[in-house]
Design a protein around this motif. Structure first.
Motif, PDB file in Angstrom:
ATOM      1  N   ALA A 186     -46.351 -22.929 -11.480  1.00 20.72           N
ATOM      2  CA  ALA A 186     -47.235 -21.919 -12.078  1.00 20.72           C
ATOM      3  C   ALA A 186     -47.854 -22.400 -13.384  1.00 20.72           C
ATOM      4  N   GLY A 187     -48.456 -23.578 -13.312  1.00 21.82           N
ATOM      5  CA  GLY A 187     -49.141 -24.083 -14.495  1.00 21.82           C
ATOM      6  C   GLY A 187     -48.228 -24.418 -15.652  1.00 21.82           C
ATOM      7  N   GLY A 188     -47.001 -24.773 -15.337  1.00 27.77           N
ATOM      8  CA  GLY A 188     -46.059 -25.160 -16.385  1.00 27.77           C
ATOM      9  C   GLY A 188     -45.277 -24.021 -16.987  1.00 27.77           C
ATOM     10  N   THR A 189     -45.386 -22.820 -16.422  1.00 24.15           N
ATOM     11  CA  THR A 189     -44.715 -21.659 -17.016  1.00 24.15           C
ATOM     12  C   THR A 189     -43.325 -21.402 -16.450  1.00 24.15           C
ATOM     13  N   HIS A 190     -42.983 -22.036 -15.319  1.00 29.02           N
ATOM     14  CA  HIS A 190     -41.664 -21.843 -14.714  1.00 29.02           C
ATOM     15  C   HIS A 190     -41.045 -23.202 -14.390  1.00 29.02           C
ATOM     16  N   TRP A 191     -39.789 -23.390 -14.766  1.00 36.26           N
ATOM     17  CA  TRP A 191     -39.068 -24.627 -14.479  1.00 36.26           C
ATOM     18  C   TRP A 191     -38.681 -24.649 -13.010  1.00 36.26           C
ATOM     19  N   ASN A 192     -38.926 -25.752 -12.357  1.00 33.81           N
ATOM     20  CA  ASN A 192     -38.611 -25.895 -10.936  1.00 33.81           C
ATOM     21  C   ASN A 192     -37.111 -26.108 -10.746  1.00 33.81           C
ATOM     22  N   THR A 193     -36.615 -25.835  -9.536  1.00 35.46           N
ATOM     23  CA  THR A 193     -35.183 -25.983  -9.288  1.00 35.46           C
ATOM     24  C   THR A 193     -34.821 -27.435  -8.994  1.00 35.46           C
ATOM     25  N   PRO A 194     -33.587 -27.839  -9.289  1.00 35.13           N
ATOM     26  CA  PRO A 194     -33.165 -29.205  -8.965  1.00 35.13           C
ATOM     27  C   PRO A 194     -33.294 -29.523  -7.483  1.00 35.13           C
ATOM     28  N   ASP A 195     -32.985 -28.560  -6.610  1.00 34.72           N
ATOM     29  CA  ASP A 195     -33.084 -28.809  -5.173  1.00 34.72           C
ATOM     30  C   ASP A 195     -34.516 -29.113  -4.753  1.00 34.72           C
ATOM     31  N   HIS A 196     -35.474 -28.329  -5.246  1.00 32.61           N
ATOM     32  CA  HIS A 196     -36.877 -28.580  -4.893  1.00 32.61           C
ATOM     33  C   HIS A 196     -37.322 -29.955  -5.363  1.00 32.61           C
ATOM     34  N   ARG A 197     -36.934 -30.306  -6.582  1.00 32.26           N
ATOM     35  CA  ARG A 197     -37.353 -31.597  -7.125  1.00 32.26           C
ATOM     36  C   ARG A 197     -36.735 -32.741  -6.320  1.00 32.26           C
ATOM     37  N   ALA A 198     -35.444 -32.622  -6.020  1.00 31.29           N
ATOM     38  CA  ALA A 198     -34.749 -33.712  -5.325  1.00 31.29           C
ATOM     39  C   ALA A 198     -35.258 -33.877  -3.899  1.00 31.29           C
ATOM     40  N   VAL A 199     -35.394 -32.778  -3.172  1.00 31.07           N
ATOM     41  CA  VAL A 199     -35.821 -32.873  -1.775  1.00 31.07           C
ATOM     42  C   VAL A 199     -37.263 -33.360  -1.686  1.00 31.07           C
ATOM     43  N   GLY A 200     -38.144 -32.784  -2.481  1.00 30.51           N
ATOM     44  CA  GLY A 200     -39.546 -33.187  -2.411  1.00 30.51           C
ATOM     45  C   GLY A 200     -39.750 -34.656  -2.710  1.00 30.51           C
ATOM     46  N   ARG A 201     -39.082 -35.145  -3.726  1.00 28.26           N
ATOM     47  CA  ARG A 201     -39.235 -36.559  -4.078  1.00 28.26           C
ATOM     48  C   ARG A 201     -38.614 -37.462  -3.010  1.00 28.26           C
ATOM     49  N   ALA A 202     -37.513 -37.038  -2.438  1.00 28.21           N
ATOM     50  CA  ALA A 202     -36.905 -37.828  -1.365  1.00 28.21           C
ATOM     51  C   ALA A 202     -37.827 -37.886  -0.147  1.00 28.21           C
ATOM     52  N   VAL A 203     -38.490 -36.769   0.160  1.00 30.35           N
ATOM     53  CA  VAL A 203     -39.418 -36.752   1.286  1.00 30.35           C
ATOM     54  C   VAL A 203     -40.563 -37.726   1.048  1.00 30.35           C
ATOM     55  N   MET A 204     -41.114 -37.702  -0.154  1.00 26.99           N
ATOM     56  CA  MET A 204     -42.235 -38.604  -0.458  1.00 26.99           C
ATOM     57  C   MET A 204     -41.841 -40.062  -0.247  1.00 26.99           C
ATOM     58  N   ASP A 205     -40.651 -40.420  -0.678  1.00 26.13           N
ATOM     59  CA  ASP A 205     -40.193 -41.801  -0.517  1.00 26.13           C
ATOM     60  C   ASP A 205     -39.798 -42.108   0.922  1.00 26.13           C
ATOM     61  N   ALA A 206     -39.254 -41.109   1.615  1.00 25.47           N
ATOM     62  CA  ALA A 206     -38.741 -41.334   2.965  1.00 25.47           C
ATOM     63  C   ALA A 206     -39.853 -41.597   3.970  1.00 25.47           C
TER      64      ALA A 206
END
Length: 241
Positions: free
Chosen positions: A125-145
């Motif tokens: 939301a434009g930097g107004t909400h901190w993302n969850t660790p799960d979202h960050r970890a899974v999304g980045r793993a998908v990009m690399d995978a």
């Protein structure tokens, strides 16, 4: 003037959506999935967890099966018949080689041309909400995978053969989208898809579930219309390969 978004490419038949939790896709892009499946495209869901830590009033051992049932029903509304759960522990997913391997194995099993995941940036939301660790970890793993899946010398012990056929990666919920899908015909199914997560929603808000869901799904689609020719839209940041 507001920069206009490009239409999502249509030169694909199979998509694989990989996210952390039940409801991630319904809050993100189920209306677009409904449009795609209605057009004859095949979409499969893979979830890293069963969302067992997502309901404060329900212990994980009970919440996991409830959320799995809700996710399968939700997927069916959007035209998705295949849903996999990888059984990582909700809330404590870690990015790393093990996660990359699981995601690469899923890509090799399902052999998609389009891979979909959720916003993995630090914020929403434009930097107004901190993302969850799960979202960050899974999304980045998908990009690399996606690249891992095509390299036979990385994770050579997966059951399926390497797959180098992914043409696009689409990140839903991004603060910097580049493309969009007209969801005029899929919006109602997007609403009903999210509404299937009733136990989760009832624990999340005291508002009437249908009012809450309709306001959220339709509101976001309307907000994005200004960047997509006035049409209700679900947006993605698209990466081509």
């Amino acid at each position: 003037m507001t920069d206009q978004l490009e239409p999502m490419p249509e030169d694909w038949r199979r998509a694989l959506a990989i996210v952390a939790h039940p409801d991630d896709l319904e809050y993100g892009c189920a209306s677009a999935v409904a449009v795609w499946t209605a057009a004859g495209r095949e979409v499969t869901y893979v979830l890293a967890t069963r969302g067992e830590a997502g309901i404060d009033t329900m212990e994980p051992a009970k919440a996991g099966p409830v959320r799995e049932r809700e996710q399968r029903a939700s997927a069916a509304v959007a035209g998705v018949t295949e849903v996999e759960f990888l059984d990582h522990q909700d809330g404590v997913i870690e990015y790393g080689v093990a996660m990359r391997r699981d995601m690469a194995a899923a890509i090799r099993r399902h052999r998609p041309e389009l891979v979909i995941t959720l916003n993995y940036d630090d914020t929403w939301a434009g930097g107004t909400h901190w993302n969850t660790p799960d979202h960050r970890a899974v999304g980045r793993a998908v990009m690399d995978a996606v690249a891992d899946a095509g390299n036979r010398w990385i994770f050579p012990d997966t059951e399926a053969e390497p797959w180098n056929g992914v043409r696009y990666i689409a990140v839903a919920g991004s603060d910097s989208p580049t493309h969009a899908v007209d969801v005029t015909t899929g919006l109602e199914r997007g609403v009903r898809s999210l509404l299937e997560h009733r136990a989760y929603i009832e624990a999340l808000t005291g508002e009437d579930p249908e009012t809450y869901v309709r306001t959220f799904v339709e509101g976001i689609a309307r907000d994005q219309a200004v960047r997509f020719g006035g049409r209700p839209a679900v947006t993605f940041r698209l990466f081509s390969r």
